[in-house]
Design a protein around this motif. Structure first.
Motif, PDB file in Angstrom:
ATOM      1  N   LEU A 203       0.842  -1.180   0.000  1.00  0.00           N
ATOM      2  CA  LEU A 203       0.000   0.000   0.000  1.00  0.00           C
ATOM      3  C   LEU A 203       0.886   1.242   0.000  1.00  0.00           C
ATOM      4  O   LEU A 203       1.718   1.427   0.900  1.00  0.00           O
ATOM      5  N   PHE A 204       0.730   2.074  -1.022  1.00  0.00           N
ATOM      6  CA  PHE A 204       1.435   3.353  -1.132  1.00  0.00           C
ATOM      7  C   PHE A 204       2.952   3.225  -1.143  1.00  0.00           C
ATOM      8  O   PHE A 204       3.655   4.214  -0.923  1.00  0.00           O
ATOM      9  N   GLY A 205       3.476   2.024  -1.373  1.00  0.00           N
ATOM     10  CA  GLY A 205       4.913   1.844  -1.342  1.00  0.00           C
ATOM     11  C   GLY A 205       5.515   2.034   0.035  1.00  0.00           C
ATOM     12  O   GLY A 205       6.734   2.137   0.183  1.00  0.00           O
ATOM     13  N   LYS A 206       4.632   2.031   1.069  1.00  0.00           N
ATOM     14  CA  LYS A 206       5.098   2.248   2.449  1.00  0.00           C
ATOM     15  C   LYS A 206       4.818   1.050   3.346  1.00  0.00           C
ATOM     16  O   LYS A 206       5.544   0.820   4.319  1.00  0.00           O
ATOM     17  N   TRP A 207       3.732   0.341   3.058  1.00  0.00           N
ATOM     18  CA  TRP A 207       3.412  -0.848   3.855  1.00  0.00           C
ATOM     19  C   TRP A 207       3.506  -2.058   2.939  1.00  0.00           C
ATOM     20  O   TRP A 207       2.928  -2.073   1.843  1.00  0.00           O
ATOM     21  N   PHE A 208       4.214  -3.063   3.396  1.00  0.00           N
ATOM     22  CA  PHE A 208       4.400  -4.281   2.620  1.00  0.00           C
ATOM     23  C   PHE A 208       3.986  -5.468   3.480  1.00  0.00           C
ATOM     24  O   PHE A 208       4.419  -5.610   4.624  1.00  0.00           O
ATOM     25  N   GLY A 209       3.107  -6.280   2.944  1.00  0.00           N
ATOM     26  CA  GLY A 209       2.611  -7.433   3.684  1.00  0.00           C
ATOM     27  C   GLY A 209       2.193  -8.531   2.734  1.00  0.00           C
ATOM     28  O   GLY A 209       2.721  -8.637   1.625  1.00  0.00           O
ATOM     29  N   GLN A 210       1.228  -9.321   3.181  1.00  0.00           N
ATOM     30  CA  GLN A 210       0.737 -10.410   2.353  1.00  0.00           C
ATOM     31  C   GLN A 210      -0.782 -10.411   2.306  1.00  0.00           C
ATOM     32  O   GLN A 210      -1.455  -9.839   3.171  1.00  0.00           O
ATOM     33  N   GLY A 211      -1.310 -11.063   1.282  1.00  0.00           N
ATOM     34  CA  GLY A 211      -2.735 -11.252   1.154  1.00  0.00           C
ATOM     35  C   GLY A 211      -3.029 -12.691   0.780  1.00  0.00           C
ATOM     36  O   GLY A 211      -2.208 -13.355   0.129  1.00  0.00           O
ATOM     37  N   VAL A 212      -4.173 -13.177   1.205  1.00  0.00           N
ATOM     38  CA  VAL A 212      -4.600 -14.528   0.857  1.00  0.00           C
ATOM     39  C   VAL A 212      -5.255 -14.479  -0.523  1.00  0.00           C
ATOM     40  O   VAL A 212      -6.220 -13.735  -0.745  1.00  0.00           O
ATOM     41  N   VAL A 213      -4.736 -15.255  -1.441  1.00  0.00           N
ATOM     42  CA  VAL A 213      -5.254 -15.289  -2.811  1.00  0.00           C
ATOM     43  C   VAL A 213      -6.674 -15.861  -2.813  1.00  0.00           C
ATOM     44  O   VAL A 213      -6.943 -16.889  -2.196  1.00  0.00           O
ATOM     45  N   GLN A 214      -7.581 -15.176  -3.525  1.00  0.00           N
ATOM     46  CA  GLN A 214      -8.960 -15.633  -3.623  1.00  0.00           C
ATOM     47  C   GLN A 214      -9.180 -16.387  -4.938  1.00  0.00           C
ATOM     48  O   GLN A 214      -8.238 -16.812  -5.594  1.00  0.00           O
ATOM     49  N   ASP A 215     -10.404 -16.562  -5.335  1.00  0.00           N
ATOM     50  CA  ASP A 215     -10.760 -17.378  -6.496  1.00  0.00           C
ATOM     51  C   ASP A 215     -10.305 -16.727  -7.802  1.00  0.00           C
ATOM     52  O   ASP A 215     -10.510 -15.525  -8.020  1.00  0.00           O
ATOM     53  N   ALA A 216      -9.725 -17.513  -8.697  1.00  0.00           N
ATOM     54  CA  ALA A 216      -9.294 -16.997 -10.000  1.00  0.00           C
ATOM     55  C   ALA A 216     -10.462 -16.443 -10.800  1.00  0.00           C
ATOM     56  O   ALA A 216     -10.291 -15.530 -11.632  1.00  0.00           O
ATOM     57  N   ALA A 217     -11.666 -16.964 -10.555  1.00  0.00           N
ATOM     58  CA  ALA A 217     -12.840 -16.455 -11.255  1.00  0.00           C
ATOM     59  C   ALA A 217     -13.098 -14.997 -10.902  1.00  0.00           C
ATOM     60  O   ALA A 217     -13.562 -14.212 -11.745  1.00  0.00           O
ATOM     61  N   ALA A 218     -12.802 -14.639  -9.670  1.00  0.00           N
ATOM     62  CA  ALA A 218     -12.955 -13.236  -9.259  1.00  0.00           C
ATOM     63  C   ALA A 218     -11.945 -12.356  -9.985  1.00  0.00           C
ATOM     64  O   ALA A 218     -12.268 -11.242 -10.417  1.00  0.00           O
ATOM     65  N   ASP A 219     -10.709 -12.845 -10.122  1.00  0.00           N
ATOM     66  CA  ASP A 219      -9.690 -12.078 -10.834  1.00  0.00           C
ATOM     67  C   ASP A 219     -10.130 -11.819 -12.274  1.00  0.00           C
ATOM     68  O   ASP A 219      -9.974 -10.709 -12.798  1.00  0.00           O
ATOM     69  N   GLU A 220     -10.676 -12.833 -12.912  1.00  0.00           N
ATOM     70  CA  GLU A 220     -11.150 -12.686 -14.287  1.00  0.00           C
ATOM     71  C   GLU A 220     -12.306 -11.690 -14.364  1.00  0.00           C
ATOM     72  O   GLU A 220     -12.374 -10.852 -15.279  1.00  0.00           O
ATOM     73  N   TRP A 221     -13.216 -11.776 -13.402  1.00  0.00           N
ATOM     74  CA  TRP A 221     -14.383 -10.891 -13.362  1.00  0.00           C
ATOM     75  C   TRP A 221     -13.941  -9.441 -13.228  1.00  0.00           C
ATOM     76  O   TRP A 221     -14.392  -8.561 -13.974  1.00  0.00           O
ATOM     77  N   PHE A 222     -13.044  -9.156 -12.267  1.00  0.00           N
ATOM     78  CA  PHE A 222     -12.573  -7.785 -12.055  1.00  0.00           C
ATOM     79  C   PHE A 222     -11.737  -7.295 -13.234  1.00  0.00           C
ATOM     80  O   PHE A 222     -11.876  -6.140 -13.665  1.00  0.00           O
ATOM     81  N   SER A 223     -10.869  -8.127 -13.753  1.00  0.00           N
ATOM     82  CA  SER A 223     -10.016  -7.723 -14.873  1.00  0.00           C
ATOM     83  C   SER A 223     -10.848  -7.340 -16.086  1.00  0.00           C
ATOM     84  O   SER A 223     -10.549  -6.353 -16.784  1.00  0.00           O
ATOM     85  N   ALA A 224     -11.905  -8.087 -16.347  1.00  0.00           N
ATOM     86  CA  ALA A 224     -12.782  -7.775 -17.475  1.00  0.00           C
ATOM     87  C   ALA A 224     -13.529  -6.470 -17.263  1.00  0.00           C
ATOM     88  O   ALA A 224     -13.697  -5.670 -18.199  1.00  0.00           O
ATOM     89  N   ARG A 225     -13.968  -6.220 -16.045  1.00  0.00           N
ATOM     90  CA  ARG A 225     -14.712  -4.993 -15.771  1.00  0.00           C
ATOM     91  C   ARG A 225     -13.806  -3.763 -15.830  1.00  0.00           C
ATOM     92  O   ARG A 225     -14.235  -2.693 -16.252  1.00  0.00           O
ATOM     93  N   LEU A 226     -12.568  -3.903 -15.385  1.00  0.00           N
ATOM     94  CA  LEU A 226     -11.672  -2.748 -15.249  1.00  0.00           C
ATOM     95  C   LEU A 226     -10.723  -2.582 -16.429  1.00  0.00           C
ATOM     96  O   LEU A 226     -10.055  -1.553 -16.545  1.00  0.00           O
ATOM     97  N   GLY A 227     -10.621  -3.587 -17.281  1.00  0.00           N
ATOM     98  CA  GLY A 227      -9.757  -3.479 -18.442  1.00  0.00           C
ATOM     99  C   GLY A 227      -8.285  -3.519 -18.123  1.00  0.00           C
ATOM    100  O   GLY A 227      -7.451  -3.039 -18.908  1.00  0.00           O
ATOM    101  N   THR A 228      -7.935  -4.103 -16.984  1.00  0.00           N
ATOM    102  CA  THR A 228      -6.535  -4.220 -16.588  1.00  0.00           C
ATOM    103  C   THR A 228      -6.410  -5.404 -15.637  1.00  0.00           C
ATOM    104  O   THR A 228      -7.389  -5.737 -14.945  1.00  0.00           O
ATOM    105  N   PRO A 229      -5.255  -6.069 -15.589  1.00  0.00           N
ATOM    106  CA  PRO A 229      -5.119  -7.202 -14.670  1.00  0.00           C
ATOM    107  C   PRO A 229      -5.367  -6.795 -13.219  1.00  0.00           C
ATOM    108  O   PRO A 229      -4.793  -5.808 -12.741  1.00  0.00           O
ATOM    109  N   ALA A 230      -6.226  -7.535 -12.553  1.00  0.00           N
ATOM    110  CA  ALA A 230      -6.569  -7.250 -11.161  1.00  0.00           C
ATOM    111  C   ALA A 230      -6.791  -8.557 -10.430  1.00  0.00           C
ATOM    112  O   ALA A 230      -7.540  -9.413 -10.909  1.00  0.00           O
TER     113      ALA A 230
END
Length: 283
Positions: free
Chosen positions: A93-120
């Motif tokens: 976040l903001f190049g100031k906080w570095f941590g980890q996140g739990v990866v969610q469903d790949a279907a969600a990534d595809e859904w968001f990427s299609a809506r936003l027009g960029t990998p998400a």
């Protein structure tokens, strides 16, 4: 004298997406239940927000038990199981906080990427996530910018809109500022700036810092389009904050000192006021 009350509550399941208004909520150390515990990241792990992708405002995510429901006007709904732990990836976040996140469903990534027009890619906080805020009361936060709660007041918005209209602009709605808690009953604009500690329902809240605003309030939250220069232009005429690098402020960021249940209509009681002319976040 009118009594200050909770006028509105909202949580934002995925950082940067549309808010979900609620009549009541459980509040814990990181804020309203399920607030900003998910976020979207780029391939390098840096977070995505309306600063870069204003169209995020038109995407909706809502938690229902152990499920996350995604919806948008131009797409079929998607429901997926929340993954609380498992495969992880580095995030920042903001190049100031570095941590980890739990990866969610790949279907969600595809859904968001299609809506936003960029990998998400969608991630959720890890079970051991413990990210401190900063300011007078530090507290904890999930993937929020830096604090558990954003608090605004109706009187502050009324004062701002009066100035915008006087300058020939159109009044803006409160959702531009994406608050968690909106207060009614304060007669003076920006009374929230002066509250060091208050209770709302069963929740005790402590002031952390002024809410310095980025470009997001210039985004129409209904259309996902930038509609600036307001409110930034008008805020710059009377809400410059030299102590915060010259940014403009609206609302305050706060920490949760004691959790519990909060409801729209709950009375707000100020326990301690900040002395005039001081800002404990800068002490």
């Amino acid at each position: 004298m009118s009594v200050a009350k909770v006028a509105a509550l909202a949580y934002y399941p995925v950082k940067g997406l549309a808010g979900i208004p609620v009549e009541s909520a459980e509040v814990g150390p990181t804020g309203l239940l399920n607030d900003r515990l998910f976020m979207l990241v780029e391939p390098d792990g840096s977070f995505l927000s309306q600063r870069k992708l204003p169209a995020m405002a038109t995407l909706h995510a809502e938690t229902a038990g152990d499920r996350l429901r995604l919806s948008a006007a131009d797409a079929p709904d998607l429901e997926l199981a929340i993954r609380y732990d498992g495969k992880r990836r580095d995030v920042s976040l903001f190049g100031k906080w570095f941590g980890q996140g739990v990866v969610q469903d790949a279907a969600a990534d595809e859904w968001f990427s299609a809506r936003l027009g960029t990998p998400a890619a969608l991630v959720r906080v890890t079970p051991e996530h413990e990210r401190p805020g900063w300011g007078a009361h530090r507290g904890l936060t999930g993937y929020g910018d830096a604090h558990a709660l954003m608090i605004t007041s109706l009187s502050s918005l009324d004062g701002l809109n009066a100035r915008i209209v006087e300058r020939g602009g159109e009044a803006i709605p409160m959702n531009r500022f994406r608050p968690n808690l909106v207060v009614s009953g304060w007669s003076e604009p920006h009374t929230e700036d002066k509250v060091l500690r208050m209770t709302a329902g069963a929740v005790e809240i402590g002031y952390s810092a002024r809410g310095i605003r980025c470009a997001v309030p210039t985004v129409d939250q209904a259309t996902g389009a930038k509609s600036g220069p307001e409110p930034t232009r008008t805020l710059a005429t009377y809400r410059r904050e030299p102590a915060y690098g010259g940014g403009v402020s609206f609302g305050v960021k706060a920490a949760v000192l004691a959790g519990g249940t909060i409801r729209v209509g709950d009375e707000i009681t100020v326990r301690d006021w900040i002395p005039d002319g001081t800002d404990p976040a800068q002490d």
